[in-house]
Design a protein around this motif. Sequence first.
Motif, short mmCIF file in Angstrom:
data_model
loop_
_atom_site.label_atom_id
_atom_site.label_comp_id
_atom_site.label_asym_id
_atom_site.label_seq_id
_atom_site.Cartn_x
_atom_site.Cartn_y
_atom_site.Cartn_z
N HIS A 39 3.63 3.21 8.57
CA HIS A 39 2.49 3.33 7.65
C HIS A 39 1.24 2.67 8.23
O HIS A 39 0.68 1.73 7.65
CB HIS A 39 2.77 2.75 6.25
CG HIS A 39 4.07 3.20 5.67
ND1 HIS A 39 4.55 2.76 4.47
CD2 HIS A 39 4.99 4.09 6.12
CE1 HIS A 39 5.70 3.33 4.21
NE2 HIS A 39 5.99 4.14 5.21
N VAL A 68 0.99 7.83 2.33
CA VAL A 68 1.75 6.62 1.96
C VAL A 68 0.80 5.41 1.99
O VAL A 68 -0.11 5.36 2.82
CB VAL A 68 2.93 6.45 2.95
CG1 VAL A 68 2.48 5.92 4.29
CG2 VAL A 68 4.00 5.55 2.36
N PRO A 69 0.96 4.44 1.07
CA PRO A 69 0.10 3.25 1.14
C PRO A 69 0.18 2.61 2.54
O PRO A 69 1.28 2.43 3.08
CB PRO A 69 0.71 2.32 0.10
CG PRO A 69 1.37 3.23 -0.88
CD PRO A 69 1.87 4.39 -0.08
N GLN A 70 -0.98 2.31 3.08
CA GLN A 70 -1.03 1.80 4.46
C GLN A 70 -0.74 0.30 4.53
O GLN A 70 -1.12 -0.45 3.64
CB GLN A 70 -2.40 2.09 5.08
CG GLN A 70 -2.63 3.57 5.31
CD GLN A 70 -1.81 4.10 6.47
OE1 GLN A 70 -2.09 3.83 7.62
NE2 GLN A 70 -0.76 4.86 6.15
N ARG A 71 -0.05 -0.08 5.60
CA ARG A 71 0.23 -1.50 5.82
C ARG A 71 -0.68 -2.03 6.91
O ARG A 71 -1.34 -1.27 7.61
CB ARG A 71 1.69 -1.69 6.24
CG ARG A 71 2.69 -1.26 5.17
CD ARG A 71 4.10 -1.63 5.61
NE ARG A 71 5.08 -1.37 4.59
CZ ARG A 71 6.08 -0.48 4.72
NH1 ARG A 71 6.20 0.22 5.83
NH2 ARG A 71 6.94 -0.31 3.76
N ASN A 72 -0.68 -3.37 7.06
CA ASN A 72 -1.48 -3.98 8.11
C ASN A 72 -0.67 -4.09 9.38
O ASN A 72 0.33 -4.80 9.41
CB ASN A 72 -1.97 -5.37 7.69
CG ASN A 72 -3.17 -5.25 6.79
OD1 ASN A 72 -4.03 -4.41 7.00
ND2 ASN A 72 -3.21 -6.07 5.76
N GLY A 102 4.15 5.48 -3.84
CA GLY A 102 4.84 4.42 -4.54
C GLY A 102 4.86 4.56 -6.04
O GLY A 102 5.65 3.91 -6.70
N LEU A 122 2.83 -9.08 1.28
CA LEU A 122 3.44 -9.94 2.31
C LEU A 122 3.29 -11.41 1.94
O LEU A 122 4.17 -12.23 2.20
CB LEU A 122 2.81 -9.66 3.68
CG LEU A 122 3.23 -8.35 4.34
CD1 LEU A 122 2.43 -8.11 5.61
CD2 LEU A 122 4.73 -8.34 4.67
N ASP A 156 -1.19 -4.56 1.09
CA ASP A 156 -0.20 -5.01 2.05
C ASP A 156 -0.25 -6.53 2.22
O ASP A 156 0.78 -7.20 2.26
CB ASP A 156 -0.44 -4.31 3.40
CG ASP A 156 0.66 -4.59 4.38
OD1 ASP A 156 1.83 -4.50 3.98
OD2 ASP A 156 0.36 -4.90 5.54
N ILE A 157 -1.47 -7.08 2.30
CA ILE A 157 -1.62 -8.52 2.49
C ILE A 157 -1.06 -9.28 1.30
O ILE A 157 -0.30 -10.24 1.46
CB ILE A 157 -3.12 -8.87 2.72
CG1 ILE A 157 -3.58 -8.25 4.04
CG2 ILE A 157 -3.34 -10.39 2.73
CD1 ILE A 157 -5.02 -8.51 4.40
N LEU A 200 4.24 -3.19 -2.49
CA LEU A 200 3.24 -2.28 -1.93
C LEU A 200 3.39 -0.88 -2.52
O LEU A 200 2.42 -0.25 -2.94
CB LEU A 200 3.37 -2.24 -0.41
CG LEU A 200 2.47 -1.25 0.33
CD1 LEU A 200 1.05 -1.76 0.39
CD2 LEU A 200 2.98 -1.01 1.75
N MET A 201 4.62 -0.40 -2.54
CA MET A 201 4.84 1.00 -2.89
C MET A 201 4.86 1.23 -4.41
O MET A 201 4.44 2.27 -4.87
CB MET A 201 6.16 1.50 -2.30
CG MET A 201 6.26 1.39 -0.79
SD MET A 201 5.09 2.43 0.08
CE MET A 201 5.71 4.05 -0.33
N HIS A 202 5.42 0.29 -5.16
CA HIS A 202 5.61 0.54 -6.59
C HIS A 202 4.63 -0.19 -7.49
O HIS A 202 4.27 0.30 -8.54
CB HIS A 202 7.03 0.17 -7.02
CG HIS A 202 8.07 1.11 -6.50
ND1 HIS A 202 8.40 2.26 -7.16
CD2 HIS A 202 8.81 1.08 -5.38
CE1 HIS A 202 9.32 2.90 -6.47
NE2 HIS A 202 9.59 2.20 -5.38
N VAL A 203 4.27 -1.42 -7.09
CA VAL A 203 3.44 -2.22 -8.00
C VAL A 203 1.95 -2.00 -7.70
O VAL A 203 1.11 -2.23 -8.55
CB VAL A 203 3.82 -3.72 -7.89
CG1 VAL A 203 3.07 -4.56 -8.91
CG2 VAL A 203 5.32 -3.89 -8.09
#
Lengths: 425, 252
Positions: free
Chosen positions: A341, A369-373, A153, B46, B42-43, B35-38
């Motif tokens: 992800h 890649v940054p991981q998501r929940n 990102g 969202l 994830d929480i 999530l990707m740029h800033v």
Amino acid sequence: MKNIVFLFLLILLACHSKKQEKINGELTQKVIHPRIYWTENPASHAIVSWTSLEEGAEHKVYYDTISHNDIKHYSLFTESASNGKITVRKEDLLSGAPSAYYHHTELEGLQSGKKYFFRFCSDNTCSPEYFFITAERNSQNLSVLYGGDSRVGEEDEEDNNPAAHATRKKMNKLIAKMLVQRPEIKALIHGADYAMDATWKHLYFWFNDHELTITPEGRVLPLIISRGNHDHEIGFTENFRLGKITEQNSDGYYYTTRLTDSIALITLNTETSMAGYQYKWLKKELPKARAANKWLLVQYHKPAYPAVKDFDREDFVRVRKYWVPLFEENRVDIALESDGHALKKTVPILKNKPDPKGIIYIGEGGLGVPQRNPHPERWYFTNGGHASSDHHVWLLDIAADSMKVKAFGANGEQILDFPLKSKYH
Amino acid sequence: MKLTIPAIFKISLSFLILGIFLQLLKGAAISSLLLMHVGFSDIQSLYVEKVFAISFLVLGIFSVWRPSQLNLFSLSLLILFISLTSFFAGGKHFSELSVFAHFTRIVLPLAYLYYLRKQLAICVWLLRLGIAFTFATHGWEALQANPVFIDYLIGFFQLRIQEHTASYMLIMVGIVDIVVAFCIWKVSNLWAIYWVVFWGFLTASLRVYDAGLENFSEFLVRTPNFCAGLLLLAIVRVFFNKSEVKRNLKTS
Ligand SMILES: [Fe+2]
Ligand SMILES: [Fe+2]
């Protein structure tokens, strides 16, 4: 007469200075980004690709089954089949990516299961010696890595920014380490979404980081690539060129890789029509591949059974509507998915329900890649499935009748481990 | 409720707001960018997106219930912002054109504002602008054989047509879309508006037909595509004869 002699001398001088210029150019020319792509017959064929910083006139790969110090001693060479200028915009240059040229050389007639030493050259500038190992045709065993989603990102993708790509680099180093520890690993199946997008400012750094997968002794791990939703730009077809597979049909990038005589991998492309030519091809290809192989694997980018994103998203619906029934009909052994992800393993699924006779879907993108929940509460993860937020790479250890599937985290720790029986009969 | 012009505005705006709200709730480009740029977790990303979604819904309800210059203008700006986030997040076919593709939904609140202010010429101009951009963009994507459109067509004919047939059909669709985008500037071409209503409704419905009723938010966010045509038709029919429209448009 005097005039003619003068003119002749003038032309000679012009030619000489031009030649000189060319030689100077060659001296400063650099060749970077070594990589190997496997396509349909990796036991006898491989694509050696690289980037040169100057256009050059001649691009060749020198190769042999024994190592050489001198380029003249390699018994084989092949001229590069596909060369061209990489699309570079002002913003790419501003990001620190230099203007450059792509080269893809198809090595044909290779011997199965052999170590090939190679060097690639653009004019007089040659790379150091690397090596790769061809697929072993008549082997019942195979180890391969699977992972996807190595985009990051960070806006600032310069290498001097320590935060940029940190996890991607870590995962690539882990891959190199695994390759040293387990030399039987033959290839890395990549589930796509390589970089933020397929423009040079992102791909240049992706290829830089990809060099970290090369072992200290120079072993290059072949890539079996798919195409993701962040790989739409022209840089993808320029730099991930697979010969005729790139051009064929509407948008290419779907093909069967004969990993051994009894193990096949079908790569599909979720970024082109799923119901058109590709569907027709798959409908014909799957029964053939199933009949001929003890193990039949499929990989593609967007998941049928997502761990993170909405289950009803139309692209996922389409994978389930068009492809999954064919997978089930032809008893695919395992499906490799990316895009979400997260780390996931579904329960075996048949006709959209848990069923021991069904297919297990693993994924879903963790190469940096940054991981998501994810949603571990979804029906396909409960009672034997798994969904968590972990960077990871999968190792598939395939033997005659059984496969061991393992997921390793960013520090090399084993997170998941499950066995699989072949559905071949 | 009688299907008056304000009623059409209110219904289409409500559908649009609900559709966007549902899409944001499922996770959209805003959280992806955070999530990707800033560098948000994830929480966090969202959470921010959900707060944004609820604020958007509240503003939307308020705009329909008590329309004012401030809230309708803000609504347009927010929809523009959401389109821009899809543009920046990428990862979809033609996401670089998302602002143009979303033009009917961006201008709809503004068109309503000018309708309420009785500045009909501007209202009509905005609706036509929205339709023109949205149709021209979709036409361009069709001419480029957007694979998503190909699969809508093949899905619509239940796998009975080939990909090349779908591609030819898309060329026709693309040409018609672009012709309509040009013709919409001439109100005398009523057939173009009829087509916008018909085609806008059909293509929005196709999303649900193809990917199931669970995807009805995809239909909802596309209601402006045909409602803009419906509104144009209604305004032209109710308020103008042809010469009046032309005069009004010249002064706007
Ligand atoms: Fe993706
Ligand atoms: Fe991704």
